[in-house]
Design an enzyme around this catalytic site. Structure first.
Site, short mmCIF file in Angstrom:
data_model
loop_
_atom_site.label_atom_id
_atom_site.label_comp_id
_atom_site.label_asym_id
_atom_site.label_seq_id
_atom_site.Cartn_x
_atom_site.Cartn_y
_atom_site.Cartn_z
N LYS A 163 36.68 107.23 43.67
CA LYS A 163 35.54 106.62 42.97
C LYS A 163 34.37 107.61 42.89
CE LYS A 163 33.04 103.28 41.11
NZ LYS A 163 31.70 103.39 41.60
N GLU A 170 31.49 110.88 35.37
CA GLU A 170 30.57 110.03 34.59
C GLU A 170 29.21 110.71 34.40
OE1 GLU A 170 30.21 106.01 36.37
OE2 GLU A 170 28.06 106.31 36.14
#
Lengths: 289, 289, 289, 289
Positions: A163, A170
């Site tokens: 993650k 991102e």
């Protein structure tokens, strides 16, 4: 299956709701009595049948440490704790070892999906033993999106590590769109900037959910004049850079994106004072003061 | 409608095919007689009914300059030239002015879609006058993807400027994925790296066509061991950075992505020789030679 | 004054020599019996008169931890330990607290000077209490260069923090020269590159000791053809970036310089494999394999 | 020797003075009649004995183009023009060719030294033919610093190219100091930041003229509170990056330094508005407006 959910904020509350819609029995605990099903963490544990499953969804750092420590005291051998918050993977490894001493299982899950997860499902990256992952499969199946969106990434810590890297990527992608928009606005060759971004949604190499979201944002505010150029950063961006430095991996794009956020929060750049001072010293250049 | 297509390579050939499938009459010319419908550019022009429409799809730079210069001599007032190649927007402005002297119209179109465009359609960013764009609408409608994927970005040059920025964003996004993958591989916390990328395709913030393509690539070669870390750059990445410097726009992410490609093509880093030399001078550090 | 020196390598050995030339009595200990004055650390401690002063000059990390732990056992209240190695400032704070429990003082000193320090003196950045710094003044005065080159930067840890930042700046400066050289070599407009660097030694804004050293290096090897573009990094560069991330300070130049070293040690760039794979997927671009 | 000086501003005026002190006969022309020796450029040319030498020291771009064009009309075969301003090297090549048509020589000289040059001398990087350089030697010898500070870098254009790279390196070095200072101020481990910089002036790897200047600046304003973090950039920084992009040379440090200046002049970051908009879209994160 039956599951205890600790932390019923924006993320935990929606995840509890999605689990209930999927047929699971969820007992929720939150410090805020208005949203909590039970008055205390102890009551939550007492209300679950052994072997218990408790999903922790509280802020990373001290709140998660404290919750897991308390659960270690309240739960029994054979129970299972999941940390679905934004913990650092090194903390997972500590929490897992701590609970293992008492025979309690531990799984870390990186969760992506934000405010859209309730409807679309949450992408899940899990770290833990084969057995624990299998045991949680009904829960994962309900939370994740149709089709896919789940990975058993590795041992304890691997879920949050995955993650963390997801968020690092991102950062880089968001900054790429941001730079492109700034250049289009500055150069003034392209007259229809929102239309240009909208046109990129189909058939281009850069089509993506982030682009879709950006087009939504431009529909609401075509030149972003309602916004300030100010962006917070979460732990994951920083941890990604720190992991890269530790492993001698060059991350110029992700690091630049993180630094751009740091800079956006400075009312005045300290470093640029030095540059201004030096230019004044050697060239007699005027300085702004 | 009837259209002449100059350049029948990987892009131009597929676009001609998509236009034909869409009911247009395409006369194609290519230097390679095996794929050409006519023996010369003059024959192409002669075979079209006035007012003519000629779409140029040849490499940017000298080949495009030469083609447009020849078309300026062969075409007549009222005809229309489209440059759908990868020209620099400044060249468009020159070509447009050059053709305008003879009453010939000019539209520049940035085209995205690569090898997938034949089936999925090509995203189109167009620059030119309202009238010229309207006249070409049947062609654009056939080439573009279902739904959307077309923008009239501005005057002559705006189409290629928009495409240039699109590619700059693409550089940043690709490098973001690349850095994430390198970190996952280096840190060895996540055991299932291809599975992790595959899981990100649903429900995450970074889901995108580039991610889909990368998952395809990992399916074929799970650790990319068949590939060398060597990447070319096209003109657009460089032009994006040059436009940013001209307009005083900071582009740290896009520039870093471009520089990473430059560095990937150096068998040995000249700059790092200097660092090695300096370390040796002041610290007596060993150097590799 | 009398001083024990632990670690007689390239740095420690020369510092012991400079101290002796300055009239101090130095007892040296090293694991290598050929250069050691005494057979063990215990013998070193025994040979010093209380209150003792022991300067530790061993590699950072486990060797320093072990040495300081042993000294904690061997020394007595009122003694003083100096860590002049390349320790992380957080370790200093731990070591200081550990020794303070036994009434032993601790000072951390960042030392710059490399192989030139024996003749020119060592720049010293010290962290510790006023009293401890005053007590060590005769030693500092001998070690430091003529004129200046000493700062009492703050409490324990401040010396190594200052040295860490010094090295971060050094990374950026070295990379700036490196990039300039690479561009001059690549562009081939300037015919006399070594002469150009040599000319910059006088009257320019960039005149500096690093430039002087680079001119020396170019005198020996005018196009650096004897060297590989391969550079190690020491802990300080990484720690600087990590401290910056922790404090939300953007360090684009220093980080870029660190990443350039990371990249220089990769025979092939993993990230660029991803870029090559993606270019092949969407554009059918050829890849090198 | 006799020399005409066109442009008597901060640089040209001081250089004329240094030449006079060195025994040369200088006739100066400036648009400002208060500092000009002659009323017009024509008068300047008329007042010089053939073969004439005219040193141009006016702003780069249109003022330099215009001056050189006029000199091309006023001067005669065998005369010699020097451009000592901050011209782009590509302009030099044009100017040289233009003057060569009339048999007038041309030399470009990059000049470093700023406000300190009058006393310390100016570092000079010259581009031109062997013969022209030799002819100008008496002038160079007077202008340059004691010892060295002169290079004949190559053909016409090489002088300004060398100066351009010098300034690029300067950008990187200044930013390295700036980042180090910002980190020291932010982390608050080091209590005496000005003292730390001052201590680095002797015996360290980073000792340099820029460090000396920065210590001067800190003496006047120890925390730079009188300054704004706002820095202009001159053409050379941009040209360095553009030359690098043209030659496929990665310049991460110099480019980062340039971009930091761009960003310092933005009251609000447009790119960061995009990041804020996206964070709000996917995570419901609060935005500043």
């Amino acid at each position: 299956m039956q599951i205890g959910m600790v932390g019923l904020g924006k993320m935990g509350g929606n995840m509890a709701e999605r689990l209930r819609r999927g047929g699971h029995e969820v007992v929720g605990y939150d410090r805020n009595p208005e949203v909590s099903d039970v008055p205390s963490l102890k009551d939550l544990v007492d209300s679950l049948a052994a072997p218990r499953t408790v999903w922790v969804m509280v802020p990373a750092g001290p709140p998660t440490h404290a919750t897991i420590e308390q659960l270690g005291e309240l739960l029994s051998e054979g129970d299972l704790v999941i940390d679905g918050g934004n913990s650092h993977y090194v903390d997972d490894q500590k929490h897992g070892a701590q609970l293992a001493e008492k025979g309690i299982g531990f799984v870390d899950v990186g969760v992506s999906g934000g405010v859209w997860g309730l409807e679309n499902g949450y992408a899940l990256m899990a770290g833990g033993s084969e057995g624990d992952i299998r045991r949680l499969w009904p829960v994962f199946e309900t939370l994740k999106p149709e089709g896919d969106g789940f990975v058993h990434a590795g041992d304890v810590g691997a879920g949050h590590f995955a993650k963390m890297v997801h968020n690092g990527i991102e950062y880089g992608m968001m900054q790429a769109f941001a730079e492109g928009w700034e250049l289009l606005e500055a150069a003034d060759v392209v007259k229809d900037v929102p239309g240009t971004f909208a046109s990129w949604r189909h058939g281009t190499v850069i089509r993506s959910w982030l682009l879709d979201l950006f087009v939504r944002a431009l529909n609401e505010d075509p030149d972003l004049s309602d916004l300030q150029g100010y962006a917070q950063d979460s732990g994951e961006g920083r941890w990604t850079v720190q992991a890269a430095v530790e492993h001698a991996v060059p991350l110029p794009v992700i690091t630049s994106a993180l630094y751009a956020r740091f800079a956006s929060r400075q009312p005045d750049s300290p470093a640029m004072k030095v540059v201004a001072a030096l230019r004044n010293q050697f060239g007699g250049h005027a300085v702004a003061s």
